[in-house]
Every structure is written in structure tokens, then in C-alpha cells.
Design a protein around this motif. Structure first.
Motif, PDB file in Angstrom:
ATOM      1  N   GLY A  65       0.774  -1.236   0.000  1.00 27.90           N
ATOM      2  CA  GLY A  65       0.000   0.000   0.000  1.00 27.90           C
ATOM      3  C   GLY A  65       0.801   1.278   0.000  1.00 27.90           C
ATOM      4  N   ALA A  66       2.106   1.189  -0.202  1.00 29.00           N
ATOM      5  CA  ALA A  66       2.952   2.387  -0.167  1.00 29.00           C
ATOM      6  C   ALA A  66       2.981   3.084  -1.517  1.00 29.00           C
ATOM      7  CB  ALA A  66       4.368   2.024   0.253  1.00 29.00           C
ATOM      8  N   ARG A  67       3.269   4.363  -1.469  1.00 22.13           N
ATOM      9  CA  ARG A  67       3.598   5.121  -2.669  1.00 22.13           C
ATOM     10  C   ARG A  67       5.098   4.994  -2.861  1.00 22.13           C
ATOM     11  NH1 ARG A  67       3.578  11.590  -2.310  1.00 22.13           N
ATOM     12  NH2 ARG A  67       4.641  12.107  -4.271  1.00 22.13           N
ATOM     13  N   VAL A  68       5.524   4.472  -3.993  1.00 27.89           N
ATOM     14  CA  VAL A  68       6.932   4.146  -4.200  1.00 27.89           C
ATOM     15  C   VAL A  68       7.590   5.149  -5.143  1.00 27.89           C
ATOM     16  CG1 VAL A  68       8.543   2.424  -5.108  1.00 27.89           C
ATOM     17  CG2 VAL A  68       6.576   1.700  -3.734  1.00 27.89           C
ATOM     18  N   ILE A  69       8.751   5.657  -4.714  1.00 24.75           N
ATOM     19  CA  ILE A  69       9.613   6.490  -5.554  1.00 24.75           C
ATOM     20  C   ILE A  69      10.860   5.662  -5.809  1.00 24.75           C
ATOM     21  CG2 ILE A  69      10.890   8.652  -5.729  1.00 24.75           C
ATOM     22  CD1 ILE A  69       8.955   9.783  -3.604  1.00 24.75           C
ATOM     23  N   GLN A  70      11.180   5.419  -7.057  1.00 21.54           N
ATOM     24  CA  GLN A  70      12.223   4.450  -7.370  1.00 21.54           C
ATOM     25  C   GLN A  70      13.367   5.062  -8.160  1.00 21.54           C
ATOM     26  OE1 GLN A  70      10.539   0.868  -8.928  1.00 21.54           O
ATOM     27  NE2 GLN A  70      12.427  -0.322  -8.725  1.00 21.54           N
ATOM     28  N   TYR A  71      14.593   4.731  -7.735  1.00 17.65           N
ATOM     29  CA  TYR A  71      15.813   5.126  -8.431  1.00 17.65           C
ATOM     30  C   TYR A  71      16.634   3.872  -8.694  1.00 17.65           C
ATOM     31  CZ  TYR A  71      15.028  10.040  -7.202  1.00 17.65           C
ATOM     32  OH  TYR A  71      14.509  11.296  -7.079  1.00 17.65           O
ATOM     33  N   ALA A  72      17.147   3.740  -9.894  1.00 16.72           N
ATOM     34  CA  ALA A  72      17.988   2.583 -10.216  1.00 16.72           C
ATOM     35  C   ALA A  72      19.304   2.648  -9.455  1.00 16.72           C
ATOM     36  CB  ALA A  72      18.240   2.518 -11.721  1.00 16.72           C
ATOM     37  N   GLU A  73      19.814   3.874  -9.252  1.00 13.40           N
ATOM     38  CA  GLU A  73      21.082   4.061  -8.553  1.00 13.40           C
ATOM     39  C   GLU A  73      20.852   4.217  -7.049  1.00 13.40           C
ATOM     40  OE1 GLU A  73      19.845   6.270 -10.689  1.00 13.40           O
ATOM     41  OE2 GLU A  73      20.877   5.853 -12.577  1.00 13.40           O
ATOM     42  N   ALA A  74      21.842   3.842  -6.294  1.00 12.26           N
ATOM     43  CA  ALA A  74      21.797   4.089  -4.847  1.00 12.26           C
ATOM     44  C   ALA A  74      21.982   5.578  -4.589  1.00 12.26           C
ATOM     45  CB  ALA A  74      22.890   3.291  -4.149  1.00 12.26           C
ATOM     46  N   LEU A  75      21.188   6.119  -3.691  1.00 14.82           N
ATOM     47  CA  LEU A  75      21.237   7.562  -3.407  1.00 14.82           C
ATOM     48  C   LEU A  75      22.264   7.907  -2.337  1.00 14.82           C
ATOM     49  CD1 LEU A  75      17.411   8.360  -3.387  1.00 14.82           C
ATOM     50  CD2 LEU A  75      19.065   8.804  -5.216  1.00 14.82           C
ATOM     51  N   GLY A  76      22.843   6.913  -1.717  1.00 14.57           N
ATOM     52  CA  GLY A  76      23.788   7.193  -0.653  1.00 14.57           C
ATOM     53  C   GLY A  76      23.084   7.311   0.688  1.00 14.57           C
ATOM     54  N   HIS A  77      23.875   7.341   1.749  1.00 10.94           N
ATOM     55  CA  HIS A  77      23.332   7.353   3.100  1.00 10.94           C
ATOM     56  C   HIS A  77      22.441   8.575   3.332  1.00 10.94           C
ATOM     57  CE1 HIS A  77      23.056   6.115   7.209  1.00 10.94           C
ATOM     58  NE2 HIS A  77      23.586   7.239   7.660  1.00 10.94           N
ATOM     59  N   ASP A  78      21.197   8.339   3.703  1.00 11.00           N
ATOM     60  CA  ASP A  78      20.201   9.366   4.019  1.00 11.00           C
ATOM     61  C   ASP A  78      19.730  10.176   2.823  1.00 11.00           C
ATOM     62  OD1 ASP A  78      19.937   8.845   6.799  1.00 11.00           O
ATOM     63  OD2 ASP A  78      21.854   9.841   7.143  1.00 11.00           O
TER      64      ASP A  78
END
Length: 316
Positions: free
Chosen positions: A125-138
Motif C-alpha cells: 500500500g505504499a507510494r513508491v519512488i524508485q531510483y535505479a542508482e543508490a542515493l547514498g546514506h540518508d
């Protein structure tokens, strides 16, 4: 003294007692399928307490909701969960966050994942925001906050299932006027030696003249902030939690440790060789150094502290 029942919309533990009397609770149907937990409504304060704290007549929850929602048309609460390869836990985490209150959105920022984290989050039930790359810590906190529509932002992690009953107090604290509601968690301070990250959190609070916070920090989850806070500390600073923490305190915001969640015990132990340096600890320590550098950049070389009777120019 007779308590007035005030409608709330938060999950709370049933059957618990407060010292000095039992809190009155009423179970309501959540509108979910049979077998799911119902919401529990709790009267947070009495009429007399509300008048004493606010200095004005008590308001009911409809009046409060109207004031909270009059500027921003969106949900009351946004729960922000960065996630990377957490398909085993993410669904359970999302379900707990969805139980906090009815007027909420759960945002999962999936980044750098190679498993089914995104699909599991959507299914829950979540709204998902997706990135193929890792965004890094925080980095996920910053992205989630920028996309959030709620007037209260609650941050938690994808690998720790914190019960809704333990998350609700942070949202309630912001509703009552706290700008930054922190986890009242000091870390394992009795260990010898004390972990350097624990020391850094205590040190930063001391430098900010808030030693009363102990080791409570925006580095730790869960914590909640108001939308007003987001405007003052700036969304970008959420990528460096100690910096956001320092900006909130020196910006005159109301920062409090409001509830204890033992995240050290709940968090899964990640195996590593004792001889290896912990890269995450190094990142967090550098984050604290950035917060201190910001203090000296904005408040002078001594971070706002006096030099007392030293006259440095005479010793050159």
C-alpha cells in the motif's frame, strides 16, 4: 477531575494503564478486511490541561484538523522510508506505518535495489519512488521529504519493524506543538569503550547547549518533524542528519526527545569482521563534523562560545 474524550486517530496500545489512572480508549473499525487491527482512539489531554498549556479554550479535534489542514491540501502525515534491498521486511514496515493514523501516506524511496523491494512496498500500500542508482546514506530522506504532501513528516527505516503504537507518539507530539520529535534513545552508554557515534551525538548536543537531549538525534529513527521545520532547516540538510539537528536547535525550533524506542535492540545485527573499520560509523562521524563546521561558519570560529579573558592579539 473529569476527563473530556477528544477524538484522535492514532494507534495506541490497548489495555495499558497510565500512572494515576486508566486512559479511556474506544476501539473503532478501521474499514479494513476482517482480521486486521482496528484503530484505537485516545483522549490525549483533559480540558483543564489543554487550557493551562495553551492559555485558551480547549478545541475539539475537528477544529484542530481544520487549522492543521487549512494551508496545505494533503494528508496529515507522510511517513518516509528509504529502502535498498529490503524485500524481506518492507511490507511489514509499511503495514505498521499505515496503522498510525487514517489520514496518512507512506512513501518508500527505493534506491539501488536489485530485489523485489519496490513491488513488495506497492503491494503493502505504499507510494513508491524508485531510483535505479543508490542515493547514498540518508539521500532517501531528502528525496522523500521533497515529495511528501503531509504536514507532519515521520522518518523510519525499512529494516526495522517499529509497531504503530510506538510510532504514534512522535506524530502526537508534533500535533501538540513540538517541531522536532526525537527518539529518546541514548545508545549503549554503559559499554566500555563507548561507541564513537554515541559519543558524537552527546557531544553535539552539548555544543548546542542541549545536553538535556543526551544522545537523542535526528540521526536515529524514528523521529518526526513539522512542515514548518522543513522550511527552516531546508530539505537538503536532511541528507546530513546532524546538520539538520543543529539547524533546528539554533533556529529556535522546539526540539524534544518525546518517546523511547529501543532501536539498538530492534535493529538486525549486521555481521562484519572485528578488524574491519565500520564505514557507516565513519560517515556518521563526518556528518557530525559537518554540523560543527556549519556552527563555526555561522556563529564564528568558536561556534558562538565566548573566549572569556583571552586576548589572542597580544600573544602574537
Amino acid at each position: 477531575m473529569r476527563k473530556q474524550r477528544i477524538k484522535g486517530r492514532f494507534a495506541t496500545k490497548t489495555g495499558n494503564k497510565r500512572s494515576g489512572g486508566t486512559t479511556r480508549r474506544k476501539r473503532l473499525s478501521s474499514g479494513s478486511k476482517k482480521g486486521t487491527k482496528a484503530y484505537v482512539l485516545i483522549a490525549p489531554v483533559t480540558v483543564e490541561e489543554n487550557v493551562q498549556e495553551k492559555g485558551k479554550p480547549a478545541r475539539n479535534d475537528k477544529e484542530t484538523d481544520r487549522q492543521i489542514g487549512e494551508e496545505v491540501h494533503g494528508p496529515l502525515l507522510s511517513v518516509i522510508i528509504p529502502a535498498m534491498n529490503e524485500q524481506r521486511t518492507i511490507a511489514a514496515v509499511v503495514r505498521e506505518c499505515s496503522r498510525i493514523c487514517r489520514d496518512a501516506e507512506v512513501l518508500v524511496v527505493v534506491n539501488g535495489s536489485t530485489d523485489a523491494t519496490a513491488s513488495e512496498a506497492k503491494r503493502a500500500g505504499a507510494r513508491v519512488i524508485q531510483y535505479a542508482e543508490a542515493l547514498g546514506h540518508d539521500g532517501g530522506r531528502r528525496v522523500g521529504a521533497a515529495a511528501a504532501r503531509g504536514q507532519i513528516l515521520l522518518f523510519t527505516d525499512a529494516d526495522i519493524k517499529v509497531p504503530a503504537e510506538q510510532l504514534a507518539p512522535f506524530v502526537q507530539a508534533v500535533l501538540k506543538g513540538v517541531d522536532v520529535a526525537l527518539n529518546d534513545y541514548n545508545g549503549p552508554v554503559t559499554r566500555n569503550p563507548v561507541h564513537p557515534v554515541v559519543e558524537a551525538k552527546h557531544m553535539l548536543n552539548s555544543l548546542l547547549s542541549r545536553s538535556d537531549l543526551g544522545g537523542a538525534s535526528m540521526t536515529a529513527i524514528p523521529h518526526a518533524i513539522s512542515r514548518k521545520t522543513l522550511g527552516i532547516i531546508e530539505t537538503a540538510s536532511l541528507e546530513i542528519p546532524p546538520l539538520a539537528h543543529a539547524k533546528a536547535i539554533l533556529g529556535g525550533l522546539r526540539v524534544q526527545a518525546v518517546h523511547h524506542v529501543p532501536v539498538g535492540r530492534l535493529n538486525a545485527v549486521r555481521s562484519k569482521k572485528r578488524s574491519e573499520a565500520d564505514p557507516l560509523s565513519q560517515v556518521v562521524l563526518q556528518d557530525h563534523l559537518e554540523a560543527i563546521r556549519w556552527m563555526t561558519d555561522t556563529r564564528g570560529a568558536r561556534g558562538g562560545y565566548p573566549d572569556l579573558e583571552r586576548v589572542r592579539s597580544l600573544t602574537r
